[in-house]
Design an enzyme around this catalytic site. Structure first.
Site, PDB file in Angstrom:
ATOM      1  N   TYR A 120      -1.745 157.290  36.160  1.00  0.00           N
ATOM      2  CA  TYR A 120      -0.513 158.090  36.429  1.00  0.00           C
ATOM      3  C   TYR A 120       0.069 158.621  35.273  1.00  0.00           C
ATOM      4  O   TYR A 120       0.367 158.075  33.912  1.00  0.00           O
ATOM      5  CB  TYR A 120       0.405 157.248  37.407  1.00  0.00           C
ATOM      6  N   GLU A 179       3.853 166.108  37.305  1.00  0.00           N
ATOM      7  CA  GLU A 179       3.233 164.679  37.766  1.00  0.00           C
ATOM      8  C   GLU A 179       1.810 164.908  37.912  1.00  0.00           C
ATOM      9  O   GLU A 179       1.368 165.896  38.975  1.00  0.00           O
ATOM     10  CB  GLU A 179       4.019 164.394  39.034  1.00  0.00           C
TER      11      GLU A 179
END
Length: 416
Positions: A138, A227
């Site tokens: 991530y 993101e």
């Protein structure tokens, strides 16, 4: 305050009041932006018709591809369409299968945990090559209030809800401050790649380059958030951004024309889009009491008082300090266009805003729109006496109050 918004069913949307701070773009647009900065992603092709999906699927060969509904909402894979199709993400093996899925997705509404029961229209699909990463990470770039600048947030536990990861294992989250002007240095980026556990030297270098380029996009394009979830390390040692979510600051629209040209208003509430044209801070909620207030703080307090007396606001509407009779009339048109609105509560504190301007707009709107729902008005401050006299002379059924609690109680009582 938070309880009010939860009760209204729109906490997340209220966080981006009216003039949205965060423009979002579709996944296929995000992929194009990443690629324009040299950031590697799986091969992806957008399609806006079943025929285009058929042609696109031919380019992926015998390995097939993944077809994804392009809707601005999370949870697409677990969602369902209003025509009965389950899931907004599917693996397809043939062009015919891609065309079939596209025909069911395009033009239908996808309903996910983030869209609400109304869902959002799917106007396009994206076909992407199948790449199965050996490990998922991530990565996000965003502004951190505590640090007072941009940070890169990363975790070796990608491909899942990062909030859950942070709650279960805070140490799994690595936050790296970024020098606003200089960005990430190669040594800082490499150090982060090693901490995250990228295996080979090649993968570490590729990951580091991606980190550096993500911040460059962030700064160049006035992003509020980038993101990547997941960032995948493939079995052959390469690193790819498998999925991307971007947010951009509305205040930068004047210098980011190319980015804001990507805006898809079909993904937004029509009444909110209309309100933005008149600089009205408007958010549609789930209640039945229309609210017209000046100032975000007073608007939130008004919703709290309504909730305290058992009512549910139908909207968040801040007309701001520069409203004119014309913008007030437009605000009324938006309020009464909602069939769920059973009463309207106007709560104005005249500081910069003049109460007589509000009164003039209210009177004009009530006359021109043949207003049928009860209208409760509380005006305090600049030009208050003049405003009250205008309302009195209008002959309209406008119910005036001086006390906030009393006004809110009656707005709730009349919303039947």
């Amino acid at each position: 305050m938070l309880a009010t918004l939860r009760k209204a069913g729109s906490l997340a949307r209220a966080a981006s009041a009216g003039q949205r701070r965060f423009l979002s773009i579709h996944e296929y647009q995000s992929v194009n932006l990443l690629n324009s900065y040299g950031i590697p992603t799986p091969k992806s092709i957008a399609a806006k018709t079943p025929e285009e999906a058929f042609d696109a699927a031919k380019q992926f060969g015998s390995t097939g591809c993944v077809i994804k509904a392009q809707v601005l909402a999370g949870g697409r894979g677990k969602g369902h369409f209003d025509n009965g199709l389950q899931g907004g993400v599917h693996v397809v093996q043939t062009p015919e299968q891609a065309k079939d899925y596209a025909s069911k997705m395009i033009g239908a509404k996808l309903i996910t945990k983030q869209t609400g029961v109304a869902g959002r229209i799917c106007n396009a699909v994206m076909l992407a090559e199948r790449r199965d990463p050996s490990h998922e990470y991530y990565v996000a770039v965003l502004n951190d209030r505590n640090i007072g600048g941009p940070v890169l947030v990363a975790s070796s536990q990608g491909g899942m809800n990062i909030e859950e990861v942070a709650a279960k294992d805070p140490n799994a989250i690595i936050t790296t401050p970024i020098d606003f002007e200089k960005g990430l240095s190669k040594s800082e980026a490499l150090d982060l790649a090693k901490k995250l556990g990228f295996k080979s030297e090649g993968a570490q270098n590729e990951a580091a380059d991606i980190f550096i380029r993500l911040y460059k996009i962030f700064k160049d394009k006035d992003a509020t958030q980038i993101e990547i979830n997941p960032m995948g390390e493939t079995s052959d040692g390469h690193v790819l951004c498998m999925d991307a979510k971007f947010g951009f600051d509305d205040n930068a629209e004047f210098r980011q024309k190319d980015i804001f040209a990507l805006r898809d208003i079909s993904q937004e509430e029509p009444s909110e889009v209309e309100a933005q044209k008149y600089n009205l801070n408007f958010i549609k909620l789930d209640g039945n009491i229309g609210c017209l207030v000046n100032g975000a703080g007073l608007a939130m307090a008004t919703m709290d008082v309504l909730a305290l007396h058992g009512g549910n606001p139908a909207n968040f509407l801040d007309v701001g300090g520069g409203a004119t009779p014309e913008t007030v009339k437009k605000a009324f048109e938006i309020l009464v266009s909602d069939p769920k609105v059973k009463s309207i509560f106007i709560n104005i504190f005249g500081g910069i805003m003049r109460c007589d301007y509000i009164a003039e707009g209210v009177i004009n709107a009530a006359k021109e729109l043949s207003l049928q729902v009860p209208l409760i008005v509380r005006l305090k401050g600049t030009k208050e006496p003049e405003a009250k006299e205008m309302i009195h002379q209008s002959g309209l059924k406008i119910i005036p109050f001086d006390d906030l609690d009393e006004a809110a109680q009656n707005a709730v009582r009349l919303a039947v």
